[in-house]
Structures are given as structure tokens and as C-alpha cells.
Write a protein that holds these residues in place. Structure first.
Motif, PDB file in Angstrom:
ATOM      1  N   LEU A  92      65.680   9.562 -35.496  1.00 31.94           N
ATOM      2  CA  LEU A  92      64.682  10.605 -35.264  1.00 31.94           C
ATOM      3  C   LEU A  92      65.269  11.723 -34.408  1.00 31.94           C
ATOM      4  N   PHE A  93      66.003  11.356 -33.344  1.00 28.77           N
ATOM      5  CA  PHE A  93      66.632  12.354 -32.491  1.00 28.77           C
ATOM      6  C   PHE A  93      67.643  13.190 -33.281  1.00 28.77           C
ATOM      7  N   THR A  94      68.422  12.549 -34.118  1.00 30.33           N
ATOM      8  CA  THR A  94      69.412  13.253 -34.939  1.00 30.33           C
ATOM      9  C   THR A  94      68.727  14.210 -35.908  1.00 30.33           C
ATOM     10  N   PHE A  95      67.653  13.759 -36.538  1.00 34.47           N
ATOM     11  CA  PHE A  95      66.914  14.619 -37.455  1.00 34.47           C
ATOM     12  C   PHE A  95      66.356  15.837 -36.720  1.00 34.47           C
ATOM     13  N   CYS A  96      65.759  15.610 -35.534  1.00 37.17           N
ATOM     14  CA  CYS A  96      65.212  16.733 -34.755  1.00 37.17           C
ATOM     15  C   CYS A  96      66.312  17.702 -34.340  1.00 37.17           C
ATOM     16  N   LEU A  97      67.453  17.180 -33.909  1.00 40.89           N
ATOM     17  CA  LEU A  97      68.564  18.031 -33.487  1.00 40.89           C
ATOM     18  C   LEU A  97      69.094  18.875 -34.652  1.00 40.89           C
ATOM     19  N   VAL A  98      69.245  18.269 -35.804  1.00 40.00           N
ATOM     20  CA  VAL A  98      69.731  18.999 -36.978  1.00 40.00           C
ATOM     21  C   VAL A  98      68.709  20.055 -37.397  1.00 40.00           C
ATOM     22  N   SER A  99      67.436  19.697 -37.388  1.00 37.32           N
ATOM     23  CA  SER A  99      66.389  20.659 -37.759  1.00 37.32           C
ATOM     24  C   SER A  99      66.384  21.840 -36.803  1.00 37.32           C
ATOM     25  N   TYR A 100      66.473  21.571 -35.492  1.00 35.08           N
ATOM     26  CA  TYR A 100      66.485  22.648 -34.500  1.00 35.08           C
ATOM     27  C   TYR A 100      67.721  23.521 -34.677  1.00 35.08           C
ATOM     28  N   SER A 101      68.860  22.900 -34.956  1.00 35.69           N
ATOM     29  CA  SER A 101      70.096  23.680 -35.152  1.00 35.69           C
ATOM     30  C   SER A 101      69.967  24.602 -36.366  1.00 35.69           C
ATOM     31  N   ILE A 102      69.408  24.106 -37.440  1.00 34.69           N
ATOM     32  CA  ILE A 102      69.210  24.935 -38.637  1.00 34.69           C
ATOM     33  C   ILE A 102      68.266  26.097 -38.322  1.00 34.69           C
ATOM     34  N   TYR A 103      67.196  25.812 -37.587  1.00 32.04           N
ATOM     35  CA  TYR A 103      66.240  26.854 -37.210  1.00 32.04           C
ATOM     36  C   TYR A 103      66.922  27.912 -36.349  1.00 32.04           C
ATOM     37  N   GLU A 104      67.717  27.482 -35.363  1.00 37.50           N
ATOM     38  CA  GLU A 104      68.404  28.433 -34.484  1.00 37.50           C
ATOM     39  C   GLU A 104      69.405  29.287 -35.263  1.00 37.50           C
ATOM     40  N   ILE A 105      70.109  28.690 -36.204  1.00 40.90           N
ATOM     41  CA  ILE A 105      71.061  29.453 -37.021  1.00 40.90           C
ATOM     42  C   ILE A 105      70.317  30.508 -37.826  1.00 40.90           C
ATOM     43  N   LYS A 106      69.183  30.120 -38.400  1.00 35.30           N
ATOM     44  CA  LYS A 106      68.381  31.065 -39.183  1.00 35.30           C
ATOM     45  C   LYS A 106      67.869  32.201 -38.298  1.00 35.30           C
ATOM     46  N   VAL A 107      67.330  31.854 -37.130  1.00 42.26           N
ATOM     47  CA  VAL A 107      66.788  32.870 -36.215  1.00 42.26           C
ATOM     48  C   VAL A 107      67.898  33.771 -35.712  1.00 42.26           C
ATOM     49  N   SER A 108      69.053  33.184 -35.359  1.00 38.31           N
ATOM     50  CA  SER A 108      70.138  34.012 -34.841  1.00 38.31           C
ATOM     51  C   SER A 108      70.709  34.924 -35.925  1.00 38.31           C
ATOM     52  N   SER A 109      70.762  34.442 -37.162  1.00 38.78           N
ATOM     53  CA  SER A 109      71.272  35.316 -38.225  1.00 38.78           C
ATOM     54  C   SER A 109      70.289  36.454 -38.489  1.00 38.78           C
ATOM     55  N   ASP A 110      68.971  36.163 -38.419  1.00 38.55           N
ATOM     56  CA  ASP A 110      67.983  37.240 -38.559  1.00 38.55           C
ATOM     57  C   ASP A 110      68.108  38.230 -37.403  1.00 38.55           C
ATOM     58  N   ALA A 111      68.276  37.728 -36.202  1.00 39.23           N
ATOM     59  CA  ALA A 111      68.413  38.597 -35.028  1.00 39.23           C
ATOM     60  C   ALA A 111      69.689  39.420 -35.141  1.00 39.23           C
ATOM     61  N   ASN A 112      70.772  38.804 -35.583  1.00 36.71           N
ATOM     62  CA  ASN A 112      72.021  39.547 -35.750  1.00 36.71           C
ATOM     63  C   ASN A 112      71.860  40.652 -36.785  1.00 36.71           C
ATOM     64  N   PHE A 113      71.147  40.365 -37.861  1.00 33.91           N
ATOM     65  CA  PHE A 113      70.916  41.380 -38.878  1.00 33.91           C
ATOM     66  C   PHE A 113      70.080  42.531 -38.300  1.00 33.91           C
ATOM     67  N   ASN A 114      69.049  42.183 -37.510  1.00 30.43           N
ATOM     68  CA  ASN A 114      68.230  43.228 -36.868  1.00 30.43           C
ATOM     69  C   ASN A 114      69.058  44.058 -35.903  1.00 30.43           C
ATOM     70  N   TYR A 115      69.905  43.397 -35.112  1.00 26.09           N
ATOM     71  CA  TYR A 115      70.772  44.133 -34.181  1.00 26.09           C
ATOM     72  C   TYR A 115      71.764  45.006 -34.945  1.00 26.09           C
ATOM     73  N   TYR A 116      72.250  44.515 -36.070  1.00 26.51           N
ATOM     74  CA  TYR A 116      73.168  45.299 -36.896  1.00 26.51           C
ATOM     75  C   TYR A 116      72.470  46.563 -37.399  1.00 26.51           C
ATOM     76  N   GLU A 117      71.241  46.401 -37.925  1.00 28.90           N
ATOM     77  CA  GLU A 117      70.495  47.575 -38.411  1.00 28.90           C
ATOM     78  C   GLU A 117      70.201  48.554 -37.283  1.00 28.90           C
ATOM     79  N   LYS A 118      69.820  48.004 -36.142  1.00 30.55           N
ATOM     80  CA  LYS A 118      69.531  48.859 -34.986  1.00 30.55           C
ATOM     81  C   LYS A 118      70.779  49.606 -34.543  1.00 30.55           C
ATOM     82  N   GLY A 119      71.916  48.880 -34.486  1.00 33.27           N
ATOM     83  CA  GLY A 119      73.175  49.521 -34.114  1.00 33.27           C
ATOM     84  C   GLY A 119      73.600  50.565 -35.129  1.00 33.27           C
TER      85      GLY A 119
END
Length: 149
Positions: A92-119
Motif C-alpha cells: 500500500l505504501f509503495t502504491f501511494c508513493l508511486v501514485s504521488y510521484s506520478i502526480y508530482e511529475i504531471k504537476v511539475s511538467s504542467d508548471a514547467n510548461f506554464n513557466y515556459y509560456e510565461k518566459g
């Protein structure tokens, strides 16, 4: 000569005794051959019967013990409960950790894209302001850009 006669007489006597003994032995041998032996099996059969009965009792007891053991083994758990709980928790801990990591990667890639557009917008705004301040630089840039293509 008397001695030879005595010895001969003794010899004849011994031979006749020997013949008599032979006749007796033949008669006894014949009687032995004719006599039928029937062994008494009652005692042996009673001993064997008691042994068979005791073996039957032991066999029944073993059968009931084995059937009880089989029932107990089929009902038992093969793994301890704490191990199953620990394994479930780790999974269960491994599943939660992997899910959170996938979510963070998705959020960070969206944020990076927004920062790229802003820049990119800020850079374009900066170039636009620069070209408005220095029109000769704009003309040189346009000339360079047309020569490049």
C-alpha cells in the motif's frame, strides 16, 4: 584256540544283537512313516488373532489421528498474520508513493510548461520593447532574418 572260539562266539552274538537292533529300527522307522502328525494350532491361532485385533485397534487410532491432523492442516494459515499485514502495508505504501510521484511529475511538467509560456511571453515583450526603443536594431534584425531564410 579257545580264545578264537570265544572271540568268534562273541562276534556272532554281537552280530545277532546288531541284526535284532536293525529289525527294531526298521519297525520303528515304518511306524514313524505311518504315524500322521497333526500339529495343535489352537494356541498359535489364538495368539495370531489377538495380535490382529491389537493391530486393528492401532490402525483405527492412527487413521483417526491422521484425519484430525489433515483437518487441522487444512484450516491452518500457511503464513503468520503479522507477515501478511506487513506485506500489505508495504504494498500500500509503495502504491501511494508511486501514485504521488506520478502526480508530482504531471504537476511539475504542467508548471514547467506554464513557466515556459510565461518566459516566452516576457521575452517577446522584452524584444518588442527593445525594438521600439531601437528601431535601427529592428531593421537590422529583419534584414538578417530575411537573408537567413
Amino acid at each position: 584256540m579257545a580264545k578264537i572260539d570265544d572271540i568268534a562266539e562273541l562276534l556272532v552274538e554281537e552280530l545277532s544283537d546288531f541284526k535284532l537292533q536293525l529289525e527294531k529300527m526298521k519297525h520303528l522307522s515304518h511306524e514313524l512313516k505311518m504315524t500322521q502328525l497333526s500339529p495343535d494350532m489352537t494356541e498359535m491361532s489364538s495368539v495370531l488373532n489377538s495380535f490382529v485385533k491389537s493391530q486393528d485397534i492401532v490402525l483405527r487410532e492412527q487413521h483417526t489421528k491422521i484425519s484430525q491432523l489433515t483437518k487441522n492442516l487444512s484450516k491452518s494459515n500457511h503464513y503468520p498474520r503479522w507477515l501478511l499485514v506487513l506485506l500489505s502495508s508495504v504494498l500500500l505504501f509503495t502504491f501511494c508513493l508511486v501514485s504521488y510521484s506520478i502526480y508530482e511529475i504531471k504537476v511539475s511538467s504542467d508548471a514547467n510548461f506554464n513557466y515556459y509560456e510565461k518566459g516566452q511571453k516576457e521575452a517577446m515583450h522584452h524584444f518588442k520593447n527593445f525594438f521600439e526603443e531601437y528601431p535601427e536594431a529592428k531593421d537590422k534584425y529583419l534584414k538578417w532574418n530575411t537573408n537567413r531564410n
